[in-house]
Design a protein around this motif. Structure first.
Motif, PDB file in Angstrom:
ATOM      1  N   MET A 234       0.779  -1.244   0.019  1.00 52.20           N
ATOM      2  CA  MET A 234      -0.028   0.174   0.036  1.00 52.20           C
ATOM      3  C   MET A 234       0.754   1.220  -0.204  1.00 52.20           C
ATOM      4  SD  MET A 234      -2.821  -1.036  -0.169  1.00 52.20           S
ATOM      5  CE  MET A 234      -3.324  -2.702  -0.655  1.00 52.20           C
ATOM      6  N   GLY A 235       2.082   1.267   0.483  1.00 50.71           N
ATOM      7  CA  GLY A 235       2.901   2.267   0.387  1.00 50.71           C
ATOM      8  C   GLY A 235       3.147   2.878  -0.959  1.00 50.71           C
ATOM      9  N   VAL A 236       3.535   2.248  -2.163  1.00 53.94           N
ATOM     10  CA  VAL A 236       3.548   2.704  -3.005  1.00 53.94           C
ATOM     11  C   VAL A 236       2.485   3.379  -3.688  1.00 53.94           C
ATOM     12  CG1 VAL A 236       4.273   1.774  -5.614  1.00 53.94           C
ATOM     13  CG2 VAL A 236       5.291   0.763  -3.770  1.00 53.94           C
ATOM     14  N   ALA A 237       1.269   2.794  -3.731  1.00 60.13           N
ATOM     15  CA  ALA A 237      -0.025   3.261  -3.925  1.00 60.13           C
ATOM     16  C   ALA A 237      -0.109   4.600  -3.204  1.00 60.13           C
ATOM     17  CB  ALA A 237      -1.210   2.358  -3.667  1.00 60.13           C
ATOM     18  N   ILE A 238       0.059   4.786  -1.999  1.00 64.38           N
ATOM     19  CA  ILE A 238      -0.177   5.976  -1.308  1.00 64.38           C
ATOM     20  C   ILE A 238       0.971   7.010  -1.875  1.00 64.38           C
ATOM     21  CG2 ILE A 238       0.401   6.897   0.855  1.00 64.38           C
ATOM     22  CD1 ILE A 238      -2.511   6.027   0.812  1.00 64.38           C
ATOM     23  N   ARG A 239       1.791   6.444  -2.022  1.00 67.03           N
ATOM     24  CA  ARG A 239       2.796   7.719  -2.535  1.00 67.03           C
ATOM     25  C   ARG A 239       2.522   8.169  -3.891  1.00 67.03           C
ATOM     26  NH1 ARG A 239       6.169   4.246   1.391  1.00 67.03           N
ATOM     27  NH2 ARG A 239       6.025   5.739   3.280  1.00 67.03           N
ATOM     28  N   MET A 240       2.093   7.147  -4.737  1.00 65.34           N
ATOM     29  CA  MET A 240       1.567   7.598  -6.027  1.00 65.34           C
ATOM     30  C   MET A 240       0.367   8.685  -6.032  1.00 65.34           C
ATOM     31  SD  MET A 240       1.637   3.957  -7.907  1.00 65.34           S
ATOM     32  CE  MET A 240       1.286   4.153  -9.679  1.00 65.34           C
ATOM     33  N   ALA A 241      -0.589   8.152  -4.963  1.00 62.02           N
ATOM     34  CA  ALA A 241      -1.524   9.388  -4.913  1.00 62.02           C
ATOM     35  C   ALA A 241      -0.922  10.467  -4.364  1.00 62.02           C
ATOM     36  CB  ALA A 241      -2.559   8.694  -3.855  1.00 62.02           C
ATOM     37  N   ALA A 242      -0.185  10.554  -3.470  1.00 61.55           N
ATOM     38  CA  ALA A 242       0.378  11.765  -2.924  1.00 61.55           C
ATOM     39  C   ALA A 242       1.048  12.731  -4.136  1.00 61.55           C
ATOM     40  CB  ALA A 242       1.100  11.644  -2.007  1.00 61.55           C
ATOM     41  N   LEU A 243       2.084  12.222  -4.756  1.00 68.42           N
ATOM     42  CA  LEU A 243       2.626  12.539  -5.820  1.00 68.42           C
ATOM     43  C   LEU A 243       1.789  13.105  -6.934  1.00 68.42           C
ATOM     44  CD1 LEU A 243       5.723  10.257  -6.222  1.00 68.42           C
ATOM     45  CD2 LEU A 243       5.823  12.632  -5.514  1.00 68.42           C
ATOM     46  N   ASP A 244       0.802  12.317  -7.430  1.00 68.10           N
ATOM     47  CA  ASP A 244      -0.353  12.662  -8.146  1.00 68.10           C
ATOM     48  C   ASP A 244      -1.084  14.198  -7.764  1.00 68.10           C
ATOM     49  OD1 ASP A 244      -2.330  12.911 -10.381  1.00 68.10           O
ATOM     50  OD2 ASP A 244      -3.499  11.379  -9.152  1.00 68.10           O
ATOM     51  N   VAL A 245      -1.714  14.081  -6.568  1.00 63.94           N
ATOM     52  CA  VAL A 245      -2.653  15.024  -6.111  1.00 63.94           C
ATOM     53  C   VAL A 245      -1.878  16.535  -6.024  1.00 63.94           C
ATOM     54  CG1 VAL A 245      -3.730  15.678  -4.088  1.00 63.94           C
ATOM     55  CG2 VAL A 245      -4.390  13.380  -5.012  1.00 63.94           C
ATOM     56  N   LEU A 246      -0.508  15.993  -5.253  1.00 62.39           N
ATOM     57  CA  LEU A 246       0.299  17.546  -5.076  1.00 62.39           C
ATOM     58  C   LEU A 246       0.720  18.338  -6.317  1.00 62.39           C
ATOM     59  CD1 LEU A 246       2.119  16.472  -1.742  1.00 62.39           C
ATOM     60  CD2 LEU A 246       0.346  17.844  -1.982  1.00 62.39           C
ATOM     61  N   THR A 247       0.898  17.485  -7.446  1.00 60.61           N
ATOM     62  CA  THR A 247       1.400  18.058  -8.614  1.00 60.61           C
ATOM     63  C   THR A 247       0.171  18.492  -9.640  1.00 60.61           C
ATOM     64  OG1 THR A 247       1.741  16.017  -9.667  1.00 60.61           O
ATOM     65  CG2 THR A 247       3.729  16.920  -8.783  1.00 60.61           C
ATOM     66  N   ARG A 248      -0.865  18.284  -9.255  1.00 63.33           N
ATOM     67  CA  ARG A 248      -2.399  18.761 -10.092  1.00 63.33           C
ATOM     68  C   ARG A 248      -2.237  20.077 -10.460  1.00 63.33           C
ATOM     69  NH1 ARG A 248      -7.058  14.667  -8.201  1.00 63.33           N
ATOM     70  NH2 ARG A 248      -6.017  12.687  -8.695  1.00 63.33           N
ATOM     71  N   ARG A 249      -2.185  21.029  -9.375  1.00 61.07           N
ATOM     72  CA  ARG A 249      -2.160  22.361  -9.801  1.00 61.07           C
ATOM     73  C   ARG A 249      -1.018  22.812 -10.872  1.00 61.07           C
ATOM     74  NH1 ARG A 249      -0.121  27.092  -7.880  1.00 61.07           N
ATOM     75  NH2 ARG A 249      -1.684  28.848  -8.400  1.00 61.07           N
ATOM     76  N   ALA A 250       0.116  22.171 -10.647  1.00 69.01           N
ATOM     77  CA  ALA A 250       1.181  22.592 -11.459  1.00 69.01           C
ATOM     78  C   ALA A 250       0.986  22.065 -13.181  1.00 69.01           C
ATOM     79  CB  ALA A 250       2.577  22.137 -11.106  1.00 69.01           C
ATOM     80  N   ARG A 251       0.405  21.130 -12.933  1.00 71.78           N
ATOM     81  CA  ARG A 251       0.023  20.470 -14.275  1.00 71.78           C
ATOM     82  C   ARG A 251      -1.052  20.751 -14.943  1.00 71.78           C
ATOM     83  NH1 ARG A 251      -0.541  15.205 -11.195  1.00 71.78           N
ATOM     84  NH2 ARG A 251      -1.807  14.540 -13.073  1.00 71.78           N
ATOM     85  N   GLY A 252      -1.737  21.714 -14.387  1.00 74.00           N
ATOM     86  CA  GLY A 252      -3.062  22.398 -14.785  1.00 74.00           C
ATOM     87  C   GLY A 252      -4.162  21.319 -14.885  1.00 74.00           C
ATOM     88  N   VAL A 253      -4.212  20.374 -13.997  1.00 78.93           N
ATOM     89  CA  VAL A 253      -5.562  19.661 -14.080  1.00 78.93           C
ATOM     90  C   VAL A 253      -6.581  20.217 -13.781  1.00 78.93           C
ATOM     91  CG1 VAL A 253      -6.450  17.617 -13.042  1.00 78.93           C
ATOM     92  CG2 VAL A 253      -3.936  17.462 -13.558  1.00 78.93           C
ATOM     93  N   GLU A 254      -7.676  19.949 -14.488  1.00 79.63           N
ATOM     94  CA  GLU A 254      -8.978  21.070 -14.451  1.00 79.63           C
ATOM     95  C   GLU A 254      -9.512  20.740 -12.938  1.00 79.63           C
ATOM     96  OE1 GLU A 254     -11.409  19.753 -17.690  1.00 79.63           O
ATOM     97  OE2 GLU A 254     -13.189  21.167 -16.503  1.00 79.63           O
ATOM     98  N   GLY A 255      -9.944  21.951 -12.676  1.00 81.31           N
ATOM     99  CA  GLY A 255     -10.335  21.875 -11.351  1.00 81.31           C
ATOM    100  C   GLY A 255      -9.382  21.969 -10.040  1.00 81.31           C
ATOM    101  N   TRP A 256      -8.163  22.113 -10.515  1.00 77.29           N
ATOM    102  CA  TRP A 256      -7.039  22.028  -9.311  1.00 77.29           C
ATOM    103  C   TRP A 256      -6.407  23.366  -9.441  1.00 77.29           C
ATOM    104  CZ3 TRP A 256      -6.210  18.722  -5.396  1.00 77.29           C
ATOM    105  CH2 TRP A 256      -7.247  17.730  -5.665  1.00 77.29           C
ATOM    106  N   GLY A 257      -7.114  24.611  -9.984  1.00 76.19           N
ATOM    107  CA  GLY A 257      -6.432  25.839 -10.009  1.00 76.19           C
ATOM    108  C   GLY A 257      -5.467  26.021 -11.226  1.00 76.19           C
ATOM    109  N   ASP A 258      -5.180  27.191 -11.590  1.00 74.45           N
ATOM    110  CA  ASP A 258      -4.135  27.573 -12.492  1.00 74.45           C
ATOM    111  C   ASP A 258      -2.901  26.818 -12.614  1.00 74.45           C
ATOM    112  OD1 ASP A 258      -6.043  29.143 -13.163  1.00 74.45           O
ATOM    113  OD2 ASP A 258      -4.992  31.088 -12.432  1.00 74.45           O
ATOM    114  N   ALA A 259      -2.301  26.652 -13.636  1.00 68.81           N
ATOM    115  CA  ALA A 259      -0.709  26.078 -13.406  1.00 68.81           C
ATOM    116  C   ALA A 259       0.112  27.245 -12.969  1.00 68.81           C
ATOM    117  CB  ALA A 259      -0.461  25.626 -14.899  1.00 68.81           C
ATOM    118  N   ALA A 260       1.206  26.663 -11.939  1.00 69.99           N
ATOM    119  CA  ALA A 260       2.085  27.471 -11.336  1.00 69.99           C
ATOM    120  C   ALA A 260       2.802  27.891 -12.287  1.00 69.99           C
ATOM    121  CB  ALA A 260       2.665  26.861 -10.055  1.00 69.99           C
TER     122      ALA A 260
END
Ligand code: ASP
Length: 341
Positions: free
Chosen positions: A315-341
């Motif tokens: 589960m450690g790998v899955a949680i770390r994937m989730a954390a990396l994905d979620v925290l980088t959404r804004r910079a990636r410009g994912v819709e609904g996650w704010g403007d790209a930084a």
């Protein structure tokens, strides 16, 4: 499967608000209950992916993740490295032993250097409590705490919650939160960031937490965190649903905290006989690394129907994937996650 799809349990998160508004993941203490559940729910897609033959979803393609580890680590470093690579990021590991830290560079200068390299996420492990926050304050990208001193180890607590959820679901129990469960955390509570993060996380998810340690290894004033404090392991285990064992963190001890490992095992080691005091189907957990024969016996650590220690690692790998994905959404410009930084 894409990470931008609605989370499976969207109804649990406040309407109209970002499910996870934080830039960094420094500690469980910064998270609301629904934010913890959000990360657990997000991780489910990565559990599924990681069980397939081809384990790749390039959502972080073109991004650079730096794992800056100022303290030794085996599973956490590997887990973050695998997580970043499975998401398609370029992952670079910086070991303090080979870094300029050994040449006297301050933590702040190291942070400024990492920032100048335009990392998209920095994962920090450091021996000092608060070091991760210090770096987060100096850099422009998300920072993930992979363990800072005796303070917090948030991804460990999240992966523990996910492992527990999966074990409960496999038994046909709800497993969605832990209301009504009694969870014993036993070991070197004083020096353990895992104990602190787990106490916060498990309580946020509804569990009653009993902390058990010899008096010298129990932090003063911990009762203020609503923990039930025990020094008698047999009493702590009475009817418990989960026994989470921690190792003696000798590298953090200055002086003698216990008479001997043998004496410690006698009073605080989890043996098969002792486990009988817990609930009949009680689960056994350990964040690793284990010291078999000290805090836990091999025949308990390897119990197929009760020990979920290897599931924690999975589960450690899955949680770390989730954390990396979620925290980088804004910079990636994912819709609904704010403007790209
Ligand atoms: N791996 C965990 C940590 O980094 C637990 C331990 O080292 O005992 O805190």
């Amino acid at each position: 499967m894409t990470s931008t799809q609605n989370p499976p349990h969207a109804a649990r998160y406040p309407a109209g608000a970002l499910a996870f508004p934080h830039r960094d993941l420094i500690g469980i203490g910064q998270l609301e209950r629904h934010e913890i559940l959000f990360l657990l729910d997000e991780a489910e897609q990565w559990v599924t992916l990681n069980r397939q033959a081809t384990k790749r979803e390039n959502v972080l393609s073109g991004l650079t993740v730096i794992n800056a580890f100022f303290e030794n680590s085996t599973r956490t470093l590997l887990s973050f490295e695998i997580a970043g690579k499975r998401l398609g990021a370029d992952v670079v590991n910086m070991h303090a032993a080979q870094s300029s830290v050994k040449k006297g560079e301050t933590l702040i200068d190291t942070a400024i250097t990492l920032n100048a390299m335009r990392a998209d996420a920095i994962v920090i492990r450091h021996g000092s409590s608060g070091a991760t926050q210090l770096i987060a304050d100096k850099v422009d990208c998300p920072v993930l705490n992979a363990g800072d001193g005796q303070h917090e180890h948030p991804t460990q607590a999240l992966l523990d919650a996910l492992a527990l959820r999966h074990a409960l679901r496999a038994r046909g129990e709800a497993g969605d939160d832990f209301t009504g469960m009694v969870i014993v955390i036993c070991g070197d509570i004083l020096h353990s960031r895992v104990a602190r993060s787990n106490l916060l996380c498990l309580q946020a998810l509804g569990a009653r937490v009993r902390l058990c340690a010899p008096p010298a290894l129990m932090p003063a004033g911990i009762e203020a965190m609503s923990a039930e404090v025990y020094h008698d392991f047999d009493a702590a285990l009475d009817g418990a649903d989960v026994a989470m064992m921690l190792r003696l963190q000798t590298e953090r001890m200055s002086g003698q905290f216990i008479p001997s490992a043998r004496e410690y095992h006698h009073l605080y080691g989890l043996t098969k006989t002792r486990l009988e005091r817990a609930a009949p189907d009680a689960l056994v957990m350990h964040p690793g690394p284990m010291n078999r024969g000290v805090e836990i016996d091999s025949d308990v650590a390897d119990m197929i129907d009760r020990s979920i220690i290897t599931r924690q690692v999975e589960m450690g790998v899955a949680i770390r994937m989730a954390a990396l994905d979620v925290l980088t959404r804004r910079a990636r410009g994912v819709e609904g996650w704010g403007d790209a930084a």
